[in-house]
Design a protein around this motif. Sequence first.
Motif, PDB file in Angstrom:
ATOM      1  N   UNK A 104       0.684  -1.156   0.041  1.00 40.62           N
ATOM      2  CA  UNK A 104      -0.026  -0.037   0.066  1.00 40.62           C
ATOM      3  C   UNK A 104       0.945   1.161   0.018  1.00 40.62           C
ATOM      4  N   UNK A 105       1.807   1.104   0.725  1.00 36.14           N
ATOM      5  CA  UNK A 105       2.712   2.350   0.946  1.00 36.14           C
ATOM      6  C   UNK A 105       3.485   2.531  -0.625  1.00 36.14           C
ATOM      7  N   UNK A 132       2.466   1.705  -3.492  1.00 33.15           N
ATOM      8  CA  UNK A 132       1.638   2.258  -4.352  1.00 33.15           C
ATOM      9  C   UNK A 132       1.342   3.847  -4.080  1.00 33.15           C
ATOM     10  N   UNK A 133       1.251   4.181  -2.772  1.00 39.77           N
ATOM     11  CA  UNK A 133       1.160   5.542  -2.333  1.00 39.77           C
ATOM     12  C   UNK A 133       2.257   6.560  -2.869  1.00 39.77           C
ATOM     13  N   UNK A 147       2.273   6.683  -6.904  1.00 41.29           N
ATOM     14  CA  UNK A 147       1.006   7.430  -7.289  1.00 41.29           C
ATOM     15  C   UNK A 147       1.293   9.147  -6.933  1.00 41.29           C
ATOM     16  N   UNK A 148       2.217   9.327  -5.839  1.00 42.81           N
ATOM     17  CA  UNK A 148       2.469  10.787  -5.499  1.00 42.81           C
ATOM     18  C   UNK A 148       3.215  11.020  -6.605  1.00 42.81           C
ATOM     19  N   UNK A 188      -3.552   8.355 -10.395  1.00 36.93           N
ATOM     20  CA  UNK A 188      -4.447   8.619  -9.357  1.00 36.93           C
ATOM     21  C   UNK A 188      -5.869   8.390  -9.776  1.00 36.93           C
ATOM     22  N   UNK A 189      -6.642   7.362  -8.790  1.00 34.27           N
ATOM     23  CA  UNK A 189      -7.857   7.319  -9.208  1.00 34.27           C
ATOM     24  C   UNK A 189      -8.646   8.442  -8.603  1.00 34.27           C
ATOM     25  N   UNK A 190      -9.815   8.833  -9.211  1.00 33.57           N
ATOM     26  CA  UNK A 190     -10.742   9.893  -8.899  1.00 33.57           C
ATOM     27  C   UNK A 190     -11.654   9.676  -7.667  1.00 33.57           C
ATOM     28  N   UNK A 229      -5.326  11.768  -2.142  1.00 33.29           N
ATOM     29  CA  UNK A 229      -5.631  11.445  -3.662  1.00 33.29           C
ATOM     30  C   UNK A 229      -4.568  10.258  -4.144  1.00 33.29           C
ATOM     31  N   UNK A 230      -3.375  10.247  -3.624  1.00 27.69           N
ATOM     32  CA  UNK A 230      -2.603   9.074  -4.148  1.00 27.69           C
ATOM     33  C   UNK A 230      -2.773   7.967  -3.442  1.00 27.69           C
ATOM     34  N   UNK A 231      -3.455   8.173  -2.468  1.00 31.19           N
ATOM     35  CA  UNK A 231      -3.737   6.613  -1.955  1.00 31.19           C
ATOM     36  C   UNK A 231      -5.304   5.977  -1.968  1.00 31.19           C
ATOM     37  N   UNK A 232      -5.858   6.786  -2.889  1.00 30.75           N
ATOM     38  CA  UNK A 232      -7.388   6.353  -3.237  1.00 30.75           C
ATOM     39  C   UNK A 232      -7.416   5.094  -3.972  1.00 30.75           C
ATOM     40  N   UNK A 255      -6.926   1.547  -4.734  1.00 33.70           N
ATOM     41  CA  UNK A 255      -6.180   0.409  -4.381  1.00 33.70           C
ATOM     42  C   UNK A 255      -5.319   0.486  -3.438  1.00 33.70           C
ATOM     43  N   UNK A 256      -4.734   1.609  -3.204  1.00 39.70           N
ATOM     44  CA  UNK A 256      -3.511   1.951  -2.104  1.00 39.70           C
ATOM     45  C   UNK A 256      -4.341   1.689  -0.829  1.00 39.70           C
ATOM     46  N   UNK A 257      -5.365   2.358  -0.474  1.00 35.63           N
ATOM     47  CA  UNK A 257      -5.855   2.572   0.612  1.00 35.63           C
ATOM     48  C   UNK A 257      -6.623   1.012   0.934  1.00 35.63           C
ATOM     49  N   UNK A 308      -5.420  -1.956   0.086  1.00 35.61           N
ATOM     50  CA  UNK A 308      -4.152  -2.753   0.678  1.00 35.61           C
ATOM     51  C   UNK A 308      -3.991  -2.470   2.162  1.00 35.61           C
ATOM     52  N   UNK A 309      -3.973  -1.176   2.289  1.00 30.94           N
ATOM     53  CA  UNK A 309      -3.585  -0.992   3.889  1.00 30.94           C
ATOM     54  C   UNK A 309      -4.952  -1.505   4.740  1.00 30.94           C
TER      55      UNK A 309
END
Lengths: 206, 201
Positions: free
Chosen positions: A190-191, A193-194, A197-198, A204-206, B174-177, B179-181, B183-184
Amino acid sequence: MDAKLKETIFNPIFKSNPITVLVLGICSSLAVTVELKGAFVMALSVIAVTGLSSFVASILRNTIPNRVRIIIQLVIVALMVILVDQLLKAYAYSIDKQLSVYIGLIITNCIVMGRIEAFALGNKPIPSLLDGIANGAGYGLILIVVAFFRELFGSGTLFGVQVIPQALYDLGYMNNGLVILPPMALILIGVIIWIQRSIQKDLQEK
Amino acid sequence: MEYLSLFVRSIFIDNMIFSFFLGMCSFLAVSKNVKTANGLGLAVIFVLLVTLPINYLLNTYILTPGEKCILGPDVDLSFLSFILFIAIIAAIVQIVEMVVEKFSPSLYASLGIFLPLIAVNCAILGGSLFMQQKDFANVGEATTYALGSGIGWYLAIVALAAIRERLSYSNVPPALKGIGITFITVGLMGIAFMTFMGISL
């Protein structure tokens, strides 16, 4: 090397990484990231399987009837996985035991089937081989990054060699037991991906 | 009593998702709302219940060398297990799909779209591969294991879908929106499920 071939090779590693962007093939992978050694062997196995099965599927692409293609793909992939598994059993038995069912689960790894469907069936054998290898490598990269952090913080070692000095432990440093447990692998991904995407805002997803 | 212990173990302690990460792909892809998650979860329980005992019989009586092997005690076909397991799973999923379509159109309408997806769900093949490692004594144990791990998978996907429905109202970076969140979230759910680990039955 022409531009298209370059794209075939480098895109899957960062820009369209199979794990962090396409979210494929997470199933068989996370459990092997406790140690770098296991992750490394798993990454190599997946690279070999994706590359070879894309190659074979591409050679056969004009003879496979469309209706039964899923079964034929499964058979090709299963064949490659059996080869890899037997090789590991013969030359690296302890690692094969440690990876247990996860080597067999490469068969149902969506990356392999996904690349055959999306690329190998419509392209010549050599680009398909490269595409398979590149996707396997993109997958392996994430495995190795996750395994690096989990082994470093969880056991204080890298490839089984102690890297955190004893002096630090004497000062009261402790290995983080939570990192070794399964849920931490998910949080680490998850991190990752974070972070990705930053940097690449268009993902980034809407 | 042994059956009960195996059953509870396979639901909570050896949960397919939280301890082995099996079936992650469809787990993440089909958990956007509770209704579809419910359908996929039921289909997974069903297919596991059908394929695992069959693969168990295949494994004990044909693939593994030993007294029970009908081809003779010295024939070792265990290297064929991957290809045969996946072939059985693909074939059974196909047959189940046709039978359900013929005899129960309403069930087909709710499960139908998920059935082909399941042939390549790692939880199904994973169940068979774990069965091979665990050396169950009889078909009953293998079936209990199949039912338990199916229910464990079902619980996990329905719970995640419910959380994700709620999550859509919250303010995520926004960057975590997406799939990222997710996973967490799954990681945190895994930590919660780990409380079952100390239980011995």
